[in-house]
Design an enzyme around this catalytic site. Structure first.
Site, mmCIF file in Angstrom:
data_model
loop_
_atom_site.group_PDB
_atom_site.id
_atom_site.type_symbol
_atom_site.label_atom_id
_atom_site.label_comp_id
_atom_site.label_asym_id
_atom_site.label_seq_id
_atom_site.Cartn_x
_atom_site.Cartn_y
_atom_site.Cartn_z
ATOM 1 N N GLY A 121 42.926 0.419 1.492
ATOM 2 C CA GLY A 121 43.447 -0.050 0.227
ATOM 3 C C GLY A 121 44.504 0.856 -0.361
ATOM 4 O O GLY A 121 44.928 0.661 -1.492
ATOM 5 N N CYS A 122 44.968 1.852 0.391
ATOM 6 C CA CYS A 122 45.953 2.776 -0.180
ATOM 7 C C CYS A 122 47.044 3.105 0.828
ATOM 8 O O CYS A 122 47.609 4.171 0.807
ATOM 9 C CB CYS A 122 45.267 4.048 -0.659
ATOM 10 S SG CYS A 122 44.352 4.906 0.630
ATOM 11 N N GLY A 123 47.306 2.172 1.742
ATOM 12 C CA GLY A 123 48.410 2.380 2.671
ATOM 13 C C GLY A 123 48.232 3.602 3.532
ATOM 14 O O GLY A 123 47.161 3.854 4.065
#
Length: 281
Positions: A121-123
């Site tokens: 969810g945070c690249g």
């Protein structure tokens, strides 16, 4: 294979600047002012086929070696032939590397980025997914251990080879000792991972077979270094610092010879594991 007519561009930007002295005063004698050479550090932004991938803090030397080694050891490419072009721009503390890679490698990189973004969810903010931290690696073909005499007086030989650290300190090194016991390559960096990536890149670019000799790291031997060594096809990794339990387990599992060279003791072979009948003192 490279596309027809493709050429690798190797910039001269990576040539380190002359060492610069920095003044300092002694704490208990403020009037006593001296100067010392410090290790250089810069930010290197890496883009593959025009897509930004990572910003690394590195030492500004052997940057093409670093990019090639980082690309292979991170699983972005599978061979040096998948790098078509490297161009490095900028100066001072901010550099940019534009790397052209094969379509297969670029597609694989985009898949890797999508998987990371979906699972964390945070690249690409960090390696948080377990499948990234504990990847499936292809095991090596077991190789003989290097002769013990090739490790004789290795620490002073390493110290003599670390040209940058001799002036500034604060630098890790990764080195390659060939099948004849000669110290062939030395790459230095503020980051231990970066130093090994530089060494892997130098082996690739100079066409040196990584199994015909062994690599040495002056830093702590972490699991990430095992990943890089296995991906690069190194047969043996020698560490000046003791390994962790997990690094030993992974080295044994993937048939990477792992040797610790203590300061005042004989080299300790952790992988392959000693035979069951060996006597433990």
């Amino acid at each position: 294979m490279p596309r027809p007519g493709a050429k690798r561009h190797l910039s001269a930007v990576s040539t380190p600047s002359p060492p610069v002295g920095y003044a300092y005063a002694e704490l208990d004698q403020p009037a006593c002012v001296k100067d010392a050479v410090l290790a250089e550090e810069c930010a290197l932004a890496i883009a593959y086929n025009g897509i930004s991938h990572a910003v690394m803090m590195v030492s500004p030397s052997a940057l093409e070696d670093f990019i090639a080694g980082f690309s292979l050891s991170s699983g972005i490419i599978q061979s040096i032939d998948e790098i078509y072009d490297i161009q490095i721009h900028g100066e001072g503390t901010a550099l940019r590397a534009d790397v052209q890679i094969s379509n297969r490698a670029f597609w694989s990189l985009k898949e890797q980025r999508r998987q990371l973004a979906g699972t964390t969810g945070c690249g690409l903010c960090g390696v948080e997914a377990l499948e990234q931290a504990l990847p499936n690696l292809q095991s090596l073909v077991p190789a003989p251990l290097p002769p013990a005499e090739h490790l004789h007086e290795l620490r002073p030989r390493i110290a003599a080879a670390q040209n940058l650290a001799r002036h500034s300190g604060a630098l890790h090194a990764a080195l390659f000792v060939d099948a004849a016991g000669e110290l062939r390559l030395c790459r230095e960096d503020i980051g231990r991972h970066n130093a090994l990536d530089k060494l892997i890149g130098a082996l690739l670019r100079e066409g040196i077979e990584p199994r015909e000799g062994f690599a040495v790291v002056t830093s702590r031997c972490s699991l990430e270094l095992i990943h890089k060594a296995v991906r690069a096809g190194l047969a043996t990794l020698v560490s000046l610092s003791a390994p962790t339990t997990l690094t030993v387990q992974w080295a044994r599992q993937h048939h990477l010879n792992l040797i610790h060279l203590p300061h005042h003791s004989a080299p300790r072979v952790y992988s392959p594991a000693p035979p069951p009948q060996a006597t433990i003192e």
